[in-house]
Motif scaffolding. Structure first.
Motif, PDB file in Angstrom:
ATOM      1  N   VAL A   1      -7.181  -1.268   0.730  1.00 24.90           N
ATOM      2  CA  VAL A   1      -5.987  -0.718  -0.627  1.00 24.90           C
ATOM      3  C   VAL A   1      -5.120  -2.134  -0.945  1.00 24.90           C
ATOM      4  CG1 VAL A   1      -4.043   0.657  -1.093  1.00 24.90           C
ATOM      5  CG2 VAL A   1      -6.178   1.649   0.095  1.00 24.90           C
ATOM      6  N   MET A   2      -4.472  -2.935   0.063  1.00 27.27           N
ATOM      7  CA  MET A   2      -3.589  -4.032  -0.039  1.00 27.27           C
ATOM      8  C   MET A   2      -4.322  -4.919  -0.950  1.00 27.27           C
ATOM      9  SD  MET A   2      -0.901  -5.298   0.666  1.00 27.27           S
ATOM     10  CE  MET A   2      -0.184  -7.169   0.792  1.00 27.27           C
TER      11      MET A   2
ATOM     12  N   GLN B   1     -11.312  -1.684 -13.001  1.00 27.25           N
ATOM     13  CA  GLN B   1     -11.656  -0.580 -12.504  1.00 27.25           C
ATOM     14  C   GLN B   1     -12.045  -1.001 -11.018  1.00 27.25           C
ATOM     15  OE1 GLN B   1     -11.496   2.821 -13.387  1.00 27.25           O
ATOM     16  NE2 GLN B   1     -11.737   2.735 -11.401  1.00 27.25           N
ATOM     17  N   GLY B   2     -10.990  -0.568 -10.034  1.00 24.08           N
ATOM     18  CA  GLY B   2     -11.387  -0.794  -8.566  1.00 24.08           C
ATOM     19  C   GLY B   2     -11.912   0.476  -7.741  1.00 24.08           C
ATOM     20  N   LYS B   3     -11.785   0.417  -6.580  1.00 26.65           N
ATOM     21  CA  LYS B   3     -12.148   1.573  -5.728  1.00 26.65           C
ATOM     22  C   LYS B   3     -11.382   2.787  -5.742  1.00 26.65           C
ATOM     23  CE  LYS B   3     -14.016   2.829  -1.436  1.00 26.65           C
ATOM     24  NZ  LYS B   3     -14.553   2.236  -0.080  1.00 26.65           N
ATOM     25  N   TYR B   4      -9.821   2.243  -5.951  1.00 27.50           N
ATOM     26  CA  TYR B   4      -8.706   3.073  -5.868  1.00 27.50           C
ATOM     27  C   TYR B   4      -7.832   2.890  -7.159  1.00 27.50           C
ATOM     28  CZ  TYR B   4     -10.161   2.503  -0.983  1.00 27.50           C
ATOM     29  OH  TYR B   4     -11.026   2.177   0.153  1.00 27.50           O
ATOM     30  N   PHE B   5      -7.802   2.164  -7.713  1.00 30.34           N
ATOM     31  CA  PHE B   5      -7.126   2.254  -9.040  1.00 30.34           C
ATOM     32  C   PHE B   5      -7.767   1.453 -10.135  1.00 30.34           C
ATOM     33  CE2 PHE B   5      -4.314   1.120  -5.127  1.00 30.34           C
ATOM     34  CZ  PHE B   5      -3.488   2.159  -5.187  1.00 30.34           C
ATOM     35  N   GLY B   6      -7.162   1.900 -11.214  1.00 28.79           N
ATOM     36  CA  GLY B   6      -7.657   1.222 -12.632  1.00 28.79           C
ATOM     37  C   GLY B   6      -6.838   1.504 -13.728  1.00 28.79           C
ATOM     38  N   CYS B   7      -6.955   0.800 -14.917  1.00 24.74           N
ATOM     39  CA  CYS B   7      -6.332   0.865 -15.994  1.00 24.74           C
ATOM     40  C   CYS B   7      -7.305   0.014 -17.101  1.00 24.74           C
ATOM     41  CB  CYS B   7      -4.993   0.048 -15.833  1.00 24.74           C
ATOM     42  SG  CYS B   7      -5.286  -1.781 -15.712  1.00 24.74           S
ATOM     43  N   ALA B   8      -6.961   0.701 -18.419  1.00 28.22           N
ATOM     44  CA  ALA B   8      -7.637   0.220 -19.606  1.00 28.22           C
ATOM     45  C   ALA B   8      -6.762  -0.546 -20.547  1.00 28.22           C
ATOM     46  CB  ALA B   8      -8.353   1.298 -20.155  1.00 28.22           C
TER      47      ALA B   8
ATOM     48  N   PRO C   1       0.766  -1.082   0.057  1.00 29.93           N
ATOM     49  CA  PRO C   1       0.022  -0.023  -0.120  1.00 29.93           C
ATOM     50  C   PRO C   1       0.597   1.203  -0.025  1.00 29.93           C
ATOM     51  CG  PRO C   1      -0.839  -1.679   1.727  1.00 29.93           C
ATOM     52  CD  PRO C   1       0.737  -2.062   1.134  1.00 29.93           C
ATOM     53  N   GLY C   2       0.489   2.219  -0.808  1.00 28.87           N
ATOM     54  CA  GLY C   2       1.470   3.377  -1.247  1.00 28.87           C
ATOM     55  C   GLY C   2       2.056   3.413  -2.117  1.00 28.87           C
TER      56      GLY C   2
END
Length: 295
Positions: free
Chosen positions: A120-121, A140-147, A72-73
């Protein structure tokens, strides 16, 4: 189960003339299974992933682990790229172990996180695995995403992602999401119970953790050396006498490893409680006293 014993790099005496690179090459010559680097911002040690890359370039056989890298971080895409690069450059030798938070409270604010640490972990670890194993990742998550993200170079074989931690949530996370566990500051009985908790969580998630993928980080004390690691263990386990966790001398270390093995653990990371006067002497004794235990 294959019993394997590696070395955890701990504090070093500033007067010790042996460089990190020389130490790495000496480990290889001795036939030591693995070297593990902690994630300490303020410690006089290499960053674990940078140190692993440097050590990989100076060796051909030595396995290299992060024990543990706090996840995390950190940016999960960058972590996946770093791991994929290391695995491609040193196939079969990279052993990442992740943790939820830094052992020292003063370093935790240096890695701001966007939500509750456990959430987050979970999300970071999930995305790192997807990127290491998939060619076209949309997430697509709550904190991170990518396409449509793809991380190259692709490792020749999937990396095993291990976790540390000893609390109930951490152990269940190993069962749900990880490939192995590296514990610390637990008695053999507690370690055996931790393994059973992980196995139960894995079964609930419809998965398994390999029998060989349970390990313990073990601190060994010596009468003629300062024990800087004792205070941290006392803070971590105020309910126990530190002597229950830290064997003194090589004979006691062998007995301790045997007890953990009886509890179902087979991977060990051994480090001295304080900076040895000579790391090469420590490694010579380690090789003579502990390597014969490997199977």
């Amino acid at each position: 189960m294959k019993l394997r014993i590696g070395v955890g790099l701990g504090p070093r005496d500033p007067a010790d003339p042996v460089s990190f690179g020389e130490l790495v090459e000496y480990l290889e010559r001795l036939g030591v299974d693995s070297l593990w680097l902690p994630d300490l911002i303020g410690g006089d040690l290499p960053d674990p992933l940078v140190g692993i890359g440097y050590a990989a370039g100076r060796t051909e056989r030595l396995k290299l682990g992060s024990g543990v890298t706090v996840l995390p971080g950190r940016n999960p895409v960058a972590v996946a790229k770093e791991l994929a690069t290391l695995a491609a450059l040193a196939p079969g030798r990279i052993l990442p172990v992740f943790g939820v938070q830094h052992a020292t409270a003063r370093e935790r604010p240096l890695f701001p996180i966007p939500g509750p640490r456990g959430e987050v972990m979970d999300e970071t670890l999930t995305l790192v695995r997807l990127l290491l194993e998939g060619d076209d990742v949309t997430f697509q998550g709550k904190y991170f995403g990518c396409a449509h993200a793809t991380v190259r170079p692709r490792p020749a074989r999937a990396l095993d992602l291990w976790l540390g931690g000893s609390g109930p949530r951490s152990l269940r996370r190993v069962g749900r999401l990880a490939d192995g566990w590296l514990g610390a500051a637990l008695t053999p009985d507690e370690a055996g119970a931790a393994r059973r908790t992980i196995e139960a969580a894995a079964a609930e998630a419809g998965r398994t953790v390999d029998d060989d993928h349970y390990g313990m980080s073990l601190v060994v004390a010596f009468d003629d050396a300062p024990g800087h690691g004792f205070e941290a263990l006392r803070r971590q386990r105020p309910d126990l006498d530190v002597a229950e966790l830290v064997p003194t001398g090589w004979a006691a270390a062998r007995e301790s490893i045997a007890r953990y093995a009886d509890a179902g653990l087979s991977k060990f990371v051994v480090r001295p409680a304080g900076p040895p006067r000579s790391w090469t002497q420590f490694l010579d004794e380690f090789a003579a006293e502990l390597l014969p235990l490997q199977t």
